[in-house]
Design an enzyme around this catalytic site. Structure first.
Site, PDB file in Angstrom:
ATOM      1  N   ASN A   9     -74.940 -20.888 -49.604  1.00 51.11           N
ATOM      2  CA  ASN A   9     -74.003 -20.461 -50.645  1.00 51.11           C
ATOM      3  C   ASN A   9     -72.643 -20.229 -50.004  1.00 51.11           C
ATOM      4  O   ASN A   9     -72.444 -19.247 -49.294  1.00 51.11           O
ATOM      5  CB  ASN A   9     -74.528 -19.178 -51.303  1.00 51.11           C
ATOM      6  CG  ASN A   9     -73.571 -18.635 -52.356  1.00 51.11           C
ATOM      7  OD1 ASN A   9     -72.639 -19.319 -52.787  1.00 51.11           O
ATOM      8  ND2 ASN A   9     -73.809 -17.408 -52.780  1.00 51.11           N
ATOM      9  N   TRP A  10     -71.709 -21.140 -50.272  1.00 49.85           N
ATOM     10  CA  TRP A  10     -70.389 -21.042 -49.644  1.00 49.85           C
ATOM     11  C   TRP A  10     -69.495 -20.007 -50.315  1.00 49.85           C
ATOM     12  O   TRP A  10     -68.411 -19.715 -49.820  1.00 49.85           O
ATOM     13  CB  TRP A  10     -69.705 -22.410 -49.660  1.00 49.85           C
ATOM     14  CG  TRP A  10     -70.399 -23.449 -48.820  1.00 49.85           C
ATOM     15  CD1 TRP A  10     -71.515 -23.276 -48.049  1.00 49.85           C
ATOM     16  CD2 TRP A  10     -70.024 -24.813 -48.667  1.00 49.85           C
ATOM     17  NE1 TRP A  10     -71.858 -24.452 -47.422  1.00 49.85           N
ATOM     18  CE2 TRP A  10     -70.955 -25.421 -47.789  1.00 49.85           C
ATOM     19  CE3 TRP A  10     -68.999 -25.607 -49.187  1.00 49.85           C
ATOM     20  CZ2 TRP A  10     -70.892 -26.766 -47.420  1.00 49.85           C
ATOM     21  CZ3 TRP A  10     -68.923 -26.951 -48.829  1.00 49.85           C
ATOM     22  CH2 TRP A  10     -69.856 -27.515 -47.950  1.00 49.85           C
ATOM     23  N   LYS A  11     -69.926 -19.490 -51.460  1.00 52.18           N
ATOM     24  CA  LYS A  11     -69.164 -18.486 -52.200  1.00 52.18           C
ATOM     25  C   LYS A  11     -67.714 -18.959 -52.417  1.00 52.18           C
ATOM     26  O   LYS A  11     -67.478 -20.161 -52.514  1.00 52.18           O
ATOM     27  CB  LYS A  11     -69.253 -17.125 -51.516  1.00 52.18           C
ATOM     28  CG  LYS A  11     -70.707 -16.660 -51.329  1.00 52.18           C
ATOM     29  CD  LYS A  11     -70.825 -15.218 -50.903  1.00 52.18           C
ATOM     30  CE  LYS A  11     -72.291 -14.822 -50.764  1.00 52.18           C
ATOM     31  NZ  LYS A  11     -72.461 -13.392 -50.457  1.00 52.18           N
ATOM     32  N   HIS A  99     -77.015 -13.996 -59.192  1.00 48.85           N
ATOM     33  CA  HIS A  99     -76.626 -13.454 -57.879  1.00 48.85           C
ATOM     34  C   HIS A  99     -76.092 -12.039 -58.062  1.00 48.85           C
ATOM     35  O   HIS A  99     -75.441 -11.724 -59.058  1.00 48.85           O
ATOM     36  CB  HIS A  99     -75.563 -14.347 -57.237  1.00 48.85           C
ATOM     37  CG  HIS A  99     -75.336 -14.051 -55.790  1.00 48.85           C
ATOM     38  ND1 HIS A  99     -74.587 -12.976 -55.369  1.00 48.85           N
ATOM     39  CD2 HIS A  99     -75.764 -14.680 -54.661  1.00 48.85           C
ATOM     40  CE1 HIS A  99     -74.553 -12.968 -54.041  1.00 48.85           C
ATOM     41  NE2 HIS A  99     -75.265 -13.974 -53.591  1.00 48.85           N
ATOM     42  N   GLU A 101     -73.688 -10.509 -56.901  1.00 51.67           N
ATOM     43  CA  GLU A 101     -72.238 -10.417 -57.107  1.00 51.67           C
ATOM     44  C   GLU A 101     -71.870 -10.725 -58.548  1.00 51.67           C
ATOM     45  O   GLU A 101     -70.940 -10.131 -59.107  1.00 51.67           O
ATOM     46  CB  GLU A 101     -71.526 -11.360 -56.130  1.00 51.67           C
ATOM     47  CG  GLU A 101     -71.645 -10.894 -54.694  1.00 51.67           C
ATOM     48  CD  GLU A 101     -71.430 -11.978 -53.652  1.00 51.67           C
ATOM     49  OE1 GLU A 101     -71.558 -11.667 -52.462  1.00 51.67           O
ATOM     50  OE2 GLU A 101     -71.149 -13.135 -54.024  1.00 51.67           O
ATOM     51  N   GLU A 171     -82.850 -11.172 -52.694  1.00 50.17           N
ATOM     52  CA  GLU A 171     -81.708 -10.717 -51.907  1.00 50.17           C
ATOM     53  C   GLU A 171     -81.524  -9.215 -52.081  1.00 50.17           C
ATOM     54  O   GLU A 171     -80.961  -8.777 -53.097  1.00 50.17           O
ATOM     55  CB  GLU A 171     -80.429 -11.422 -52.362  1.00 50.17           C
ATOM     56  CG  GLU A 171     -80.392 -12.913 -52.127  1.00 50.17           C
ATOM     57  CD  GLU A 171     -78.990 -13.466 -52.357  1.00 50.17           C
ATOM     58  OE1 GLU A 171     -78.462 -14.117 -51.457  1.00 50.17           O
ATOM     59  OE2 GLU A 171     -78.419 -13.215 -53.430  1.00 50.17           O
ATOM     60  N   GLY A 177     -74.066  -9.618 -46.929  1.00 51.45           N
ATOM     61  CA  GLY A 177     -72.747  -9.537 -46.322  1.00 51.45           C
ATOM     62  C   GLY A 177     -72.494  -8.270 -45.545  1.00 51.45           C
ATOM     63  O   GLY A 177     -71.363  -7.984 -45.160  1.00 51.45           O
ATOM     64  N   SER A 216     -77.912 -11.705 -45.095  1.00 48.78           N
ATOM     65  CA  SER A 216     -77.551 -11.751 -43.671  1.00 48.78           C
ATOM     66  C   SER A 216     -78.548 -12.547 -42.833  1.00 48.78           C
ATOM     67  O   SER A 216     -78.914 -12.150 -41.720  1.00 48.78           O
ATOM     68  CB  SER A 216     -77.387 -10.331 -43.104  1.00 48.78           C
ATOM     69  OG  SER A 216     -76.362  -9.633 -43.789  1.00 48.78           O
ATOM     70  N   GLY A 237     -75.702 -17.006 -46.775  1.00 47.79           N
ATOM     71  CA  GLY A 237     -74.319 -16.762 -47.150  1.00 47.79           C
ATOM     72  C   GLY A 237     -73.353 -17.141 -46.047  1.00 47.79           C
ATOM     73  O   GLY A 237     -73.054 -18.307 -45.823  1.00 47.79           O
ATOM     74  N   GLY A 238     -72.876 -16.137 -45.318  1.00 49.24           N
ATOM     75  CA  GLY A 238     -71.853 -16.360 -44.304  1.00 49.24           C
ATOM     76  C   GLY A 238     -72.203 -17.418 -43.275  1.00 49.24           C
ATOM     77  O   GLY A 238     -71.356 -18.224 -42.879  1.00 49.24           O
TER      78      GLY A 238
END
Length: 254
Positions: A9-11, A99, A101, A171, A177, A216, A237-238
């Site tokens: 997920n590049w967000k 998600h 977010e 998640e 994050g 993470s 994610g990151g």
């Protein structure tokens, strides 16, 4: 035997230049791994979806959407939204829904998430249903009930027959994050509870469905997580913004 699935997920990250470079690095990196039992997916920001689909054409990497319009399946007067049909026409095979977010910043309810799932399914796009508890809910001992409730809320709307075509991504909100990661044992406990929840509706669906862990995930902890019985991959994610790190995670799933 359930296949492993790794979704990046590049967000809301990237520029035309960096997205091109990342897609090209992933194209060569993942293909060089010659993964036999692992599927890889990336979910770029919607403005880059078409470009990433083109850049990854002919590779083993599939492309997904980060979000989808809940109000309309195909088209309509919904400024700023992108429909499930539009993503399907671009070649997307997966779509993230629910998600944390989206739930936190945009107030998305289980009802909205269920509608988005239904829209994606209608376009033959696999929904990736994100569920998870807050730190307060975990500390109160409510994690399993919260997550199972989020899953059940979707099943009650779309039906268990369609849920076989849904991927679930657990998640824990407190691990997204933050650099904190649920221990493999903590993650396994929740994954098992999700599978048990689904088994209450249909045991075959529960056994076949893929449940991913997100929060993470890195190359350093991926293998230990994937060793758990009910963890079938990761929503990354990151680390998904680093082609080398993403490839390490994919390799760890083999």
């Amino acid at each position: 035997m359930r296949r492993k699935l790794i979704i990046g997920n590049w967000k809301m990250n990237g520029s035309p230049q960096s997205v091109t470079a990342l897609a090209e690095d992933l194209s060569s990196g993942v293909n060089n791994l010659m993964l036999g039992s692992v599927d890889a997916v990336v979910c770029p920001p919607s403005v880059y979806t078409a470009a990433v689909v083109e850049l990854l054409a002919g590779t083993s990497i599939q492309v997904g959407a980060q979000n989808v319009c809940a109000e309309a399946l195909e088209s309509g007067a919904f400024t700023g939204e992108v429909s499930a049909q539009m993503f399907a026409q671009l070649g997307c095979k997966f779509g993230l829904v629910g998600h944390s977010e989206r739930r936190e910043y945009y107030g998305e309810s289980d009802a909205v998430v269920a509608t988005k799932c239904a829209h994606l399914l209608a376009q033959n796009i696999t929904p990736v249903l994100c569920v998870g508890e807050s730190l307060a809910q975990r500390d109160a001992g409510d994690a399993l009930d919260v997550v199972s409730g989020q899953v059940a809320a979707i099943i009650e709307v779309i039906g268990i027959a369609q849920f076989l075509s849904v991927v679930v991504a657990y998640e824990p909100v407190w691990a997204i994050g933050t650099g904190r990661t649920a221990s493999p044992q903590q993650a396994q406990e929740v994954h098992a509870a999700i599978r048990q929840c689904v088994a209450g509706y249909d045991s075959v669906t529960a056994e076949r469905m893929q449940i991913l862990y997100g929060g993470s995930v890195k190359g350093a902890n991926a293998a230990e997580l994937f060793a758990m019985e009910d963890i079938d991959g990761a929503l990354v994610g990151g680390a998904a913004l680093d082609a080398e790190e993403f490839c390490v995670i994919c390799k760890s799933a083999e």
